[in-house]
Design a protein around this motif. Sequence first.
Motif, PDB file in Angstrom:
ATOM      1  N   ALA A 363      -8.525   3.865  -1.658  1.00 54.13           N
ATOM      2  CA  ALA A 363      -7.360   3.325  -1.145  1.00 54.13           C
ATOM      3  C   ALA A 363      -6.328   2.965  -2.374  1.00 54.13           C
ATOM      4  CB  ALA A 363      -7.391   2.162  -0.113  1.00 54.13           C
ATOM      5  N   LEU A 364      -5.144   2.411  -1.948  1.00 50.78           N
ATOM      6  CA  LEU A 364      -4.218   2.009  -2.967  1.00 50.78           C
ATOM      7  C   LEU A 364      -4.399   0.468  -2.781  1.00 50.78           C
ATOM      8  CD1 LEU A 364      -1.688   2.745  -4.823  1.00 50.78           C
ATOM      9  CD2 LEU A 364      -0.347   2.138  -2.768  1.00 50.78           C
ATOM     10  N   TYR A 365      -4.542   0.007  -4.147  1.00 50.31           N
ATOM     11  CA  TYR A 365      -4.758  -1.523  -4.238  1.00 50.31           C
ATOM     12  C   TYR A 365      -3.364  -2.083  -5.081  1.00 50.31           C
ATOM     13  CZ  TYR A 365      -9.115  -0.858  -2.400  1.00 50.31           C
ATOM     14  OH  TYR A 365     -10.456  -0.656  -1.610  1.00 50.31           O
ATOM     15  N   ASP A 366      -3.199  -3.326  -4.847  1.00 52.11           N
ATOM     16  CA  ASP A 366      -2.249  -4.160  -5.517  1.00 52.11           C
ATOM     17  C   ASP A 366      -3.063  -4.835  -6.777  1.00 52.11           C
ATOM     18  OD1 ASP A 366      -0.488  -5.618  -6.491  1.00 52.11           O
ATOM     19  OD2 ASP A 366       0.434  -6.594  -4.795  1.00 52.11           O
ATOM     20  N   VAL A 367      -2.785  -4.698  -7.844  1.00 54.97           N
ATOM     21  CA  VAL A 367      -3.361  -5.315  -9.039  1.00 54.97           C
ATOM     22  C   VAL A 367      -2.800  -6.758  -9.426  1.00 54.97           C
ATOM     23  CG1 VAL A 367      -4.481  -4.915 -11.314  1.00 54.97           C
ATOM     24  CG2 VAL A 367      -4.138  -2.957  -9.868  1.00 54.97           C
ATOM     25  N   THR A 368      -3.367  -7.712  -9.126  1.00 59.37           N
ATOM     26  CA  THR A 368      -2.983  -8.986  -9.499  1.00 59.37           C
ATOM     27  C   THR A 368      -2.917  -9.270 -10.851  1.00 59.37           C
ATOM     28  OG1 THR A 368      -5.114 -10.096  -9.130  1.00 59.37           O
ATOM     29  CG2 THR A 368      -3.689  -9.867  -7.143  1.00 59.37           C
ATOM     30  N   SER A 378      -3.201   2.193   3.645  1.00 59.81           N
ATOM     31  CA  SER A 378      -3.236   3.160   3.190  1.00 59.81           C
ATOM     32  C   SER A 378      -3.963   4.322   3.427  1.00 59.81           C
ATOM     33  CB  SER A 378      -3.256   3.331   1.315  1.00 59.81           C
ATOM     34  OG  SER A 378      -4.402   2.685   1.013  1.00 59.81           O
ATOM     35  N   ARG A 379      -3.712   5.423   3.558  1.00 60.29           N
ATOM     36  CA  ARG A 379      -4.459   6.613   4.328  1.00 60.29           C
ATOM     37  C   ARG A 379      -4.566   7.855   3.168  1.00 60.29           C
ATOM     38  NH1 ARG A 379      -2.370   9.002   9.938  1.00 60.29           N
ATOM     39  NH2 ARG A 379      -2.467   6.728  10.393  1.00 60.29           N
ATOM     40  N   VAL A 380      -5.897   8.337   3.247  1.00 61.37           N
ATOM     41  CA  VAL A 380      -6.149   9.719   2.157  1.00 61.37           C
ATOM     42  C   VAL A 380      -6.438  10.732   3.045  1.00 61.37           C
ATOM     43  CG1 VAL A 380      -7.534  10.296   0.480  1.00 61.37           C
ATOM     44  CG2 VAL A 380      -7.003   7.933   0.456  1.00 61.37           C
ATOM     45  N   GLU A 381      -5.468  11.826   3.158  1.00 56.09           N
ATOM     46  CA  GLU A 381      -5.827  12.926   3.835  1.00 56.09           C
ATOM     47  C   GLU A 381      -5.544  14.286   2.978  1.00 56.09           C
ATOM     48  OE1 GLU A 381      -4.957  11.757   8.553  1.00 56.09           O
ATOM     49  OE2 GLU A 381      -3.021  12.284   7.465  1.00 56.09           O
ATOM     50  N   GLN A 382      -6.468  15.093   3.125  1.00 58.37           N
ATOM     51  CA  GLN A 382      -5.945  16.337   2.220  1.00 58.37           C
ATOM     52  C   GLN A 382      -5.559  16.221   0.776  1.00 58.37           C
ATOM     53  OE1 GLN A 382      -3.485  18.628   5.079  1.00 58.37           O
ATOM     54  NE2 GLN A 382      -4.999  19.174   6.409  1.00 58.37           N
ATOM     55  N   GLY A 383      -6.210  15.230   0.120  1.00 58.72           N
ATOM     56  CA  GLY A 383      -5.972  15.275  -0.999  1.00 58.72           C
ATOM     57  C   GLY A 383      -4.579  14.329  -1.489  1.00 58.72           C
ATOM     58  N   LYS A 384      -4.000  13.860  -0.241  1.00 60.01           N
ATOM     59  CA  LYS A 384      -2.892  13.024  -0.599  1.00 60.01           C
ATOM     60  C   LYS A 384      -2.991  11.491  -0.186  1.00 60.01           C
ATOM     61  CE  LYS A 384       1.000  15.434  -1.901  1.00 60.01           C
ATOM     62  NZ  LYS A 384       1.971  15.021  -3.157  1.00 60.01           N
ATOM     63  N   LEU A 385      -2.537  10.558  -0.820  1.00 61.10           N
ATOM     64  CA  LEU A 385      -2.515   9.179  -0.444  1.00 61.10           C
ATOM     65  C   LEU A 385      -1.079   8.924   0.150  1.00 61.10           C
ATOM     66  CD1 LEU A 385      -4.423   6.152  -1.550  1.00 61.10           C
ATOM     67  CD2 LEU A 385      -1.810   5.911  -1.521  1.00 61.10           C
ATOM     68  N   SER A 386      -1.158   8.078   0.982  1.00 63.40           N
ATOM     69  CA  SER A 386       0.357   7.558   1.765  1.00 63.40           C
ATOM     70  C   SER A 386       0.060   6.195   1.882  1.00 63.40           C
ATOM     71  CB  SER A 386       0.708   8.510   2.772  1.00 63.40           C
ATOM     72  OG  SER A 386      -0.065   8.281   3.978  1.00 63.40           O
ATOM     73  N   ALA A 387       1.018   5.217   1.540  1.00 57.53           N
ATOM     74  CA  ALA A 387       0.924   3.971   1.710  1.00 57.53           C
ATOM     75  C   ALA A 387       2.401   3.382   1.912  1.00 57.53           C
ATOM     76  CB  ALA A 387       0.029   2.970   0.954  1.00 57.53           C
ATOM     77  N   LYS A 388       2.480   1.907   2.779  1.00 64.64           N
ATOM     78  CA  LYS A 388       3.476   1.272   2.616  1.00 64.64           C
ATOM     79  C   LYS A 388       3.560  -0.123   1.668  1.00 64.64           C
ATOM     80  CE  LYS A 388       4.947   3.045   7.158  1.00 64.64           C
ATOM     81  NZ  LYS A 388       5.295   2.916   8.403  1.00 64.64           N
ATOM     82  N   LEU A 389       4.439  -0.126   0.746  1.00 64.41           N
ATOM     83  CA  LEU A 389       4.461  -1.185  -0.214  1.00 64.41           C
ATOM     84  C   LEU A 389       5.436  -2.168   0.408  1.00 64.41           C
ATOM     85  CD1 LEU A 389       4.701   0.711  -3.599  1.00 64.41           C
ATOM     86  CD2 LEU A 389       2.586  -0.052  -2.206  1.00 64.41           C
ATOM     87  N   ARG A 390       4.887  -3.507   0.604  1.00 60.77           N
ATOM     88  CA  ARG A 390       5.745  -4.728   0.958  1.00 60.77           C
ATOM     89  C   ARG A 390       6.079  -5.476  -0.221  1.00 60.77           C
ATOM     90  NH1 ARG A 390       7.743  -4.647   6.178  1.00 60.77           N
ATOM     91  NH2 ARG A 390       6.115  -3.716   7.523  1.00 60.77           N
ATOM     92  N   ASN A 391       5.740  -5.211  -1.523  1.00 56.51           N
ATOM     93  CA  ASN A 391       6.391  -5.879  -2.698  1.00 56.51           C
ATOM     94  C   ASN A 391       6.251  -4.716  -4.022  1.00 56.51           C
ATOM     95  OD1 ASN A 391       3.226  -6.488  -2.103  1.00 56.51           O
ATOM     96  ND2 ASN A 391       3.596  -6.531  -4.466  1.00 56.51           N
ATOM     97  N   PHE A 392       6.583  -5.369  -4.699  1.00 56.13           N
ATOM     98  CA  PHE A 392       6.699  -4.631  -6.301  1.00 56.13           C
ATOM     99  C   PHE A 392       5.651  -5.481  -7.140  1.00 56.13           C
ATOM    100  CE2 PHE A 392      10.924  -3.624  -4.690  1.00 56.13           C
ATOM    101  CZ  PHE A 392      10.918  -2.282  -4.727  1.00 56.13           C
ATOM    102  N   GLY A 393       5.116  -4.596  -8.006  1.00 54.95           N
ATOM    103  CA  GLY A 393       3.926  -5.036  -8.941  1.00 54.95           C
ATOM    104  C   GLY A 393       3.405  -3.882  -9.713  1.00 54.95           C
ATOM    105  N   THR A 394       2.035  -4.070  -9.902  1.00 53.50           N
ATOM    106  CA  THR A 394       1.313  -2.906 -10.144  1.00 53.50           C
ATOM    107  C   THR A 394       0.134  -2.357  -9.237  1.00 53.50           C
ATOM    108  OG1 THR A 394       1.393  -4.209 -12.622  1.00 53.50           O
ATOM    109  CG2 THR A 394      -0.407  -2.540 -12.116  1.00 53.50           C
ATOM    110  N   PHE A 395       0.095  -1.068  -9.369  1.00 50.39           N
ATOM    111  CA  PHE A 395      -0.543  -0.474  -8.082  1.00 50.39           C
ATOM    112  C   PHE A 395      -1.466   0.663  -8.827  1.00 50.39           C
ATOM    113  CE2 PHE A 395       3.378  -2.206  -6.623  1.00 50.39           C
ATOM    114  CZ  PHE A 395       3.120  -2.846  -5.525  1.00 50.39           C
TER     115      PHE A 395
END
Length: 589
Positions: A363-368, A378-395
């Motif tokens: 999955a995609l994780y926000d790194v504090t 987030s979702r991983v399908e066919q070699g692609k990850l898609s997610a929706k970000l509600r903030n900016f930072g390090t991911f």
Amino acid sequence: MNYRIIRKWISLTVVIVMIASVWIGHSQNASAAGEAALSLKAEATGHVQSGDEVRIHVYITARELYSGTVNLSFPASMLEPLDAHTSSSEVNVQQGNWEGHVIRNKVNKEQGLAEFSWIQIGEHPGLSMKDTILYKVTFKSLTDSVDMALVKFAEVTLVNPNLEVMNYTVVSVPEEDGQDPGGQHPDKPSNGGTPGSVPNLPNSGSISDDSDRMEYSAEQLRELLDQGRLNITMPAGVDTLILPLETAMQLNGQQLTVTTPSGVSLHLAYEIWASLSKLGDQPNMTDARIVFTAQELSLEETLQIAVRASALHYAEIVSAGPALKLQLSVEQEDGSSQSLHSLDIPVRIEMDVRSSINPVLTALYDVTEDGVLTYIDSRVEQGKLSAKLRNFGTFGIFEFTKSYGDVSSTHWAYDAIGRATALQITSGIDANTFAPGREVTRAEFTALMARALGLEASGMVRFNDVHPSAWYAADVQAAADAGIIAGQGDGTFAPNALISRQEMAVIAVRSLMYVEQDAAPTVSPAESMQSTFTDLDNSASWAKSYIQQAAQYGLMLGRGNQLFVPHGLTTRAESVQVILNIWERMKSE
């Protein structure tokens, strides 16, 4: 290092061509601390015939080796792995603990990958090895004339105690008959990721010499949009995009997509650009411009995040794709700026993931700032990850594998507990204990469900036995606001009472109805009497239809012999499975 547990499966790609009966030989020593040498040998002569068995040896020479991964790829249609293990005076276990390290062996027959990893536990200066057989894999040939050169090293990473990627060499030593084993030896590691497919479109933005910034003037942006292009691709070496403050006006309600050099796509809605325009439309923000930074982290930086997170989460955390820092701000000519931190409209992000990872645990994780990973939907399908970000930072994209000492791989809920932990729906009662058979309270199950659904409380706690300062208060109130719980009918919730299976069925079905507004049709008590459960008459009248629907939608199962056991108590393992069933349905929509 002062990490108590570091579990790191890390990777870089090296390809070694292997010819049967020929060494890709021993190195005599690693020339300096922080360097290593690898070699590989096949115990075979000529081409391997159908039914033959051949063993592959991986040798290593290294100083101050802290942790690492050595993986072998093989043609799964031609070779069947029979055994993969370690066996030497220094590495003498198949899987488990060894000299302050944790060992992991894993063979994926479908993907043709044999994985061997070792990770540090406790303070340790690192290992010193010389011509050590690190790993052995035995294959059985499934066809005639199999060239063992098809078995290769794939994804090798070595790390020293400073969490730095170690340089290593592969030394070819010809046989006495003068045969040249050949081979390809990379000079430096890659990040193990799969670069995205970036359209080769011209960019009309201006890039200054020796600059990592690309700037569009209002006229250049207008020209780009007039061509119908709503995608800006950053060329290699550029991580910052500068746009005019009136970008939102020019977009005219449309989203703008920014693609990084490695193919990470970020879809920014019109509303985001509009909020930036408002931020810059202030008396003290003269000559302002929009600055969007998408800085991709280096391999070493990504490894440091994963290793540190492994220690903090007591888990095996692998980098499964790119990591990057995102920032969006309005900047003045004097360099002062105002940043946009949280978002009302999320940024949609799409990234490639490594093919060798387990998508269920990735999955995609926000790194504090303190290195803790926070799961992002987030979702991983066919070699692609898609997610929706509600903030900016390090991911970053990480494969999150957490094992508990009291949950064996043969436990019926092993996969569900591992997945729920990676999704941060649940956690152990301590670092190494999950207590799968422990009974669950009403507050515990409600809190798990509320967090899985992402519920938020909108008012004050309504139950007189739920103190506002209780750890579960906000989750209980959020579930009540969503109509998932209603209490005991006398103004109480009974948070510390153990939850029964019929109560769990009610909450599960109401949660599904909340997620899928048109799901879980009403079943009357009379119809529910026709359930295959023979003990349905023992359930409360208010629970009968919910039990029927929980079974109908695969949320809960009986306990055998056509019994639901409505008044039976539920365990932590059962509660995790029920919540994960709902979560999976929610994500499949």
